[in-house]
Design a protein around this motif. Structure first.
Motif, PDB file in Angstrom:
ATOM      1  N   ARG A  13      44.414  34.065  35.686  1.00  0.00           N
ATOM      2  CA  ARG A  13      44.924  33.651  37.002  1.00  0.00           C
ATOM      3  C   ARG A  13      43.836  33.657  38.101  1.00  0.00           C
ATOM      4  NH1 ARG A  13      50.307  35.947  37.370  1.00  0.00           N
ATOM      5  NH2 ARG A  13      50.774  33.957  36.090  1.00  0.00           N
ATOM      6  N   LEU A  14      42.946  34.719  38.022  1.00  0.00           N
ATOM      7  CA  LEU A  14      42.199  34.861  39.020  1.00  0.00           C
ATOM      8  C   LEU A  14      40.812  34.446  38.713  1.00  0.00           C
ATOM      9  CD1 LEU A  14      42.934  38.785  40.267  1.00  0.00           C
ATOM     10  CD2 LEU A  14      43.558  36.423  41.442  1.00  0.00           C
ATOM     11  N   ASP A  15      40.585  33.562  37.946  1.00  0.00           N
ATOM     12  CA  ASP A  15      39.400  32.741  37.532  1.00  0.00           C
ATOM     13  C   ASP A  15      38.356  33.811  36.875  1.00  0.00           C
ATOM     14  OD1 ASP A  15      40.653  30.453  38.741  1.00  0.00           O
ATOM     15  OD2 ASP A  15      39.597  30.368  40.296  1.00  0.00           O
ATOM     16  N   LEU A  16      38.695  34.899  36.308  1.00  0.00           N
ATOM     17  CA  LEU A  16      37.923  35.856  35.844  1.00  0.00           C
ATOM     18  C   LEU A  16      38.661  36.718  34.901  1.00  0.00           C
ATOM     19  CD1 LEU A  16      35.005  36.997  35.646  1.00  0.00           C
ATOM     20  CD2 LEU A  16      35.544  38.554  37.438  1.00  0.00           C
ATOM     21  N   HIS A  17      38.523  36.738  33.577  1.00  0.00           N
ATOM     22  CA  HIS A  17      39.309  37.434  32.613  1.00  0.00           C
ATOM     23  C   HIS A  17      38.567  38.726  32.322  1.00  0.00           C
ATOM     24  CE1 HIS A  17      41.610  38.179  29.157  1.00  0.00           C
ATOM     25  NE2 HIS A  17      40.459  38.150  28.203  1.00  0.00           N
ATOM     26  N   GLU A  18      39.430  39.730  32.694  1.00  0.00           N
ATOM     27  CA  GLU A  18      38.916  41.057  32.490  1.00  0.00           C
ATOM     28  C   GLU A  18      37.525  41.446  33.226  1.00  0.00           C
ATOM     29  OE1 GLU A  18      41.033  43.286  31.258  1.00  0.00           O
ATOM     30  OE2 GLU A  18      42.495  41.753  30.677  1.00  0.00           O
ATOM     31  N   ASN A  19      37.376  40.865  34.033  1.00  0.00           N
ATOM     32  CA  ASN A  19      36.033  41.034  34.855  1.00  0.00           C
ATOM     33  C   ASN A  19      35.027  40.800  34.113  1.00  0.00           C
ATOM     34  OD1 ASN A  19      37.352  41.701  37.557  1.00  0.00           O
ATOM     35  ND2 ASN A  19      37.760  43.592  36.544  1.00  0.00           N
ATOM     36  N   LEU A  20      34.852  40.045  33.029  1.00  0.00           N
ATOM     37  CA  LEU A  20      33.916  39.634  32.282  1.00  0.00           C
ATOM     38  C   LEU A  20      33.501  38.123  32.104  1.00  0.00           C
ATOM     39  CD1 LEU A  20      34.680  42.163  29.256  1.00  0.00           C
ATOM     40  CD2 LEU A  20      32.911  42.348  31.244  1.00  0.00           C
ATOM     41  N   HIS A  21      34.608  37.223  32.063  1.00  0.00           N
ATOM     42  CA  HIS A  21      34.477  35.976  31.537  1.00  0.00           C
ATOM     43  C   HIS A  21      35.175  34.934  32.477  1.00  0.00           C
ATOM     44  CE1 HIS A  21      33.862  37.837  27.759  1.00  0.00           C
ATOM     45  NE2 HIS A  21      34.968  38.404  27.729  1.00  0.00           N
ATOM     46  N   PHE A  22      34.005  33.953  32.879  1.00  0.00           N
ATOM     47  CA  PHE A  22      34.680  32.858  33.572  1.00  0.00           C
ATOM     48  C   PHE A  22      34.975  31.522  32.836  1.00  0.00           C
ATOM     49  CE2 PHE A  22      31.661  35.239  36.165  1.00  0.00           C
ATOM     50  CZ  PHE A  22      32.254  35.177  37.468  1.00  0.00           C
ATOM     51  N   PRO A  23      36.164  30.887  33.189  1.00  0.00           N
ATOM     52  CA  PRO A  23      36.449  29.923  32.553  1.00  0.00           C
ATOM     53  C   PRO A  23      35.337  28.545  32.688  1.00  0.00           C
ATOM     54  CG  PRO A  23      37.621  29.929  34.728  1.00  0.00           C
ATOM     55  CD  PRO A  23      37.018  31.050  34.420  1.00  0.00           C
ATOM     56  N   GLY A  24      35.326  27.678  31.629  1.00  0.00           N
ATOM     57  CA  GLY A  24      34.279  26.856  31.508  1.00  0.00           C
ATOM     58  C   GLY A  24      33.139  27.016  30.679  1.00  0.00           C
ATOM     59  N   GLN A  25      33.409  28.050  29.799  1.00  0.00           N
ATOM     60  CA  GLN A  25      32.309  28.522  29.120  1.00  0.00           C
ATOM     61  C   GLN A  25      32.656  28.636  27.475  1.00  0.00           C
ATOM     62  OE1 GLN A  25      31.161  32.313  30.486  1.00  0.00           O
ATOM     63  NE2 GLN A  25      30.276  31.588  32.229  1.00  0.00           N
ATOM     64  N   ASP A  26      31.810  28.611  26.656  1.00  0.00           N
ATOM     65  CA  ASP A  26      32.119  28.814  25.105  1.00  0.00           C
ATOM     66  C   ASP A  26      32.240  30.251  24.871  1.00  0.00           C
ATOM     67  OD1 ASP A  26      32.084  29.032  22.436  1.00  0.00           O
ATOM     68  OD2 ASP A  26      30.950  27.315  22.247  1.00  0.00           O
ATOM     69  N   GLU A  62      41.312  36.484  17.233  1.00  0.00           N
ATOM     70  CA  GLU A  62      41.692  35.262  17.313  1.00  0.00           C
ATOM     71  C   GLU A  62      42.929  34.949  17.528  1.00  0.00           C
ATOM     72  OE1 GLU A  62      39.898  32.859  14.138  1.00  0.00           O
ATOM     73  OE2 GLU A  62      37.789  33.420  14.700  1.00  0.00           O
ATOM     74  N   GLU A  63      44.025  35.830  17.248  1.00  0.00           N
ATOM     75  CA  GLU A  63      45.398  35.601  17.376  1.00  0.00           C
ATOM     76  C   GLU A  63      45.578  35.475  18.843  1.00  0.00           C
ATOM     77  OE1 GLU A  63      44.930  40.001  17.477  1.00  0.00           O
ATOM     78  OE2 GLU A  63      44.309  38.483  16.188  1.00  0.00           O
ATOM     79  N   VAL A  64      44.965  35.888  19.762  1.00  0.00           N
ATOM     80  CA  VAL A  64      45.102  35.719  21.086  1.00  0.00           C
ATOM     81  C   VAL A  64      45.363  34.092  21.449  1.00  0.00           C
ATOM     82  CG1 VAL A  64      42.726  35.393  21.868  1.00  0.00           C
ATOM     83  CG2 VAL A  64      44.441  36.406  23.421  1.00  0.00           C
ATOM     84  N   PHE A  65      44.651  33.384  20.638  1.00  0.00           N
ATOM     85  CA  PHE A  65      44.691  31.788  21.052  1.00  0.00           C
ATOM     86  C   PHE A  65      46.182  31.460  20.469  1.00  0.00           C
ATOM     87  CE2 PHE A  65      40.061  32.914  20.559  1.00  0.00           C
ATOM     88  CZ  PHE A  65      39.761  32.485  21.930  1.00  0.00           C
ATOM     89  N   ILE A  66      46.970  31.997  19.962  1.00  0.00           N
ATOM     90  CA  ILE A  66      48.314  31.555  19.661  1.00  0.00           C
ATOM     91  C   ILE A  66      49.515  31.607  20.842  1.00  0.00           C
ATOM     92  CG2 ILE A  66      47.841  31.158  17.282  1.00  0.00           C
ATOM     93  CD1 ILE A  66      49.629  33.698  16.693  1.00  0.00           C
ATOM     94  N   ARG A  67      48.910  32.518  21.901  1.00  0.00           N
ATOM     95  CA  ARG A  67      49.909  32.991  22.865  1.00  0.00           C
ATOM     96  C   ARG A  67      50.538  31.408  23.447  1.00  0.00           C
ATOM     97  NH1 ARG A  67      46.773  38.112  25.326  1.00  0.00           N
ATOM     98  NH2 ARG A  67      47.270  39.538  23.321  1.00  0.00           N
ATOM     99  N   PRO A  68      51.665  31.791  23.940  1.00  0.00           N
ATOM    100  CA  PRO A  68      52.216  30.437  24.464  1.00  0.00           C
ATOM    101  C   PRO A  68      51.638  29.971  25.588  1.00  0.00           C
ATOM    102  CG  PRO A  68      53.908  32.332  24.153  1.00  0.00           C
ATOM    103  CD  PRO A  68      52.541  32.701  23.866  1.00  0.00           C
ATOM    104  N   THR A 119      44.787  27.941  31.925  1.00  0.00           N
ATOM    105  CA  THR A 119      45.285  27.722  33.429  1.00  0.00           C
ATOM    106  C   THR A 119      46.556  28.593  33.548  1.00  0.00           C
ATOM    107  OG1 THR A 119      44.080  25.422  33.324  1.00  0.00           O
ATOM    108  CG2 THR A 119      45.834  26.326  35.160  1.00  0.00           C
ATOM    109  N   ASP A 120      47.362  28.486  32.926  1.00  0.00           N
ATOM    110  CA  ASP A 120      48.665  29.236  32.809  1.00  0.00           C
ATOM    111  C   ASP A 120      49.019  30.554  32.419  1.00  0.00           C
ATOM    112  OD1 ASP A 120      49.611  26.724  33.937  1.00  0.00           O
ATOM    113  OD2 ASP A 120      50.183  26.004  32.027  1.00  0.00           O
ATOM    114  N   CYS A 121      47.725  31.033  31.979  1.00  0.00           N
ATOM    115  CA  CYS A 121      47.839  32.442  31.590  1.00  0.00           C
ATOM    116  C   CYS A 121      47.551  33.650  32.674  1.00  0.00           C
ATOM    117  CB  CYS A 121      46.422  32.714  30.353  1.00  0.00           C
ATOM    118  SG  CYS A 121      47.041  31.757  28.898  1.00  0.00           S
ATOM    119  N   PRO A 122      48.263  34.387  32.684  1.00  0.00           N
ATOM    120  CA  PRO A 122      48.396  35.500  34.004  1.00  0.00           C
ATOM    121  C   PRO A 122      46.883  36.272  33.662  1.00  0.00           C
ATOM    122  CG  PRO A 122      50.258  35.862  32.698  1.00  0.00           C
ATOM    123  CD  PRO A 122      49.606  34.676  31.936  1.00  0.00           C
ATOM    124  N   LYS A 123      46.374  36.406  32.668  1.00  0.00           N
ATOM    125  CA  LYS A 123      45.076  37.214  32.714  1.00  0.00           C
ATOM    126  C   LYS A 123      43.794  36.330  33.152  1.00  0.00           C
ATOM    127  CE  LYS A 123      46.214  40.944  29.884  1.00  0.00           C
ATOM    128  NZ  LYS A 123      45.561  42.327  30.258  1.00  0.00           N
TER     129      LYS A 123
END
Length: 97
Positions: free
Chosen positions: A55-68, A80-86, A49-53
């Protein structure tokens, strides 16, 4: 001081077993109607929720939240190191039904 990212990653993963997140709960947390934005990867559910990427409910115009997104990571420009961002919080363990 526990500033090292790998150490933080290990500590956070030790506590995820306490909460189980169902697939239904994952799908409901899309940011709509004030809900949080959850994604899953490798059996772990994250709050983005708090990640700037995200913010618009679509990550890099490819991925929606609520998915595996486990199957999507091999094609991503990050690993996988992306998952340790604050801004990313561990929610719990995904229960596959």
């Amino acid at each position: 001081m526990l500033e090292s990212a790998p150490f933080r990653f290990i500590i956070l993963h030790m506590t995820i077993l306490e909460r189980i997140v169902t697939e239904m709960e994952l799908r409901r947390n899309t940011g709509e109607r004030g809900s949080r934005k959850f994604i899953a990867h490798a059996g772990i559910v994250y709050d983005v929720t708090d990640c700037p990427k995200w913010r618009l409910d679509l990550h890099e115009n490819l991925h929606f939240p609520g998915q595996d997104l486990t199957s999507e990571l091999p094609d991503a420009p990050h690993k996988e190191e992306v998952f340790i961002r604050p801004c990313i919080k561990i929610v719990g363990k995904l229960k596959i039904q």
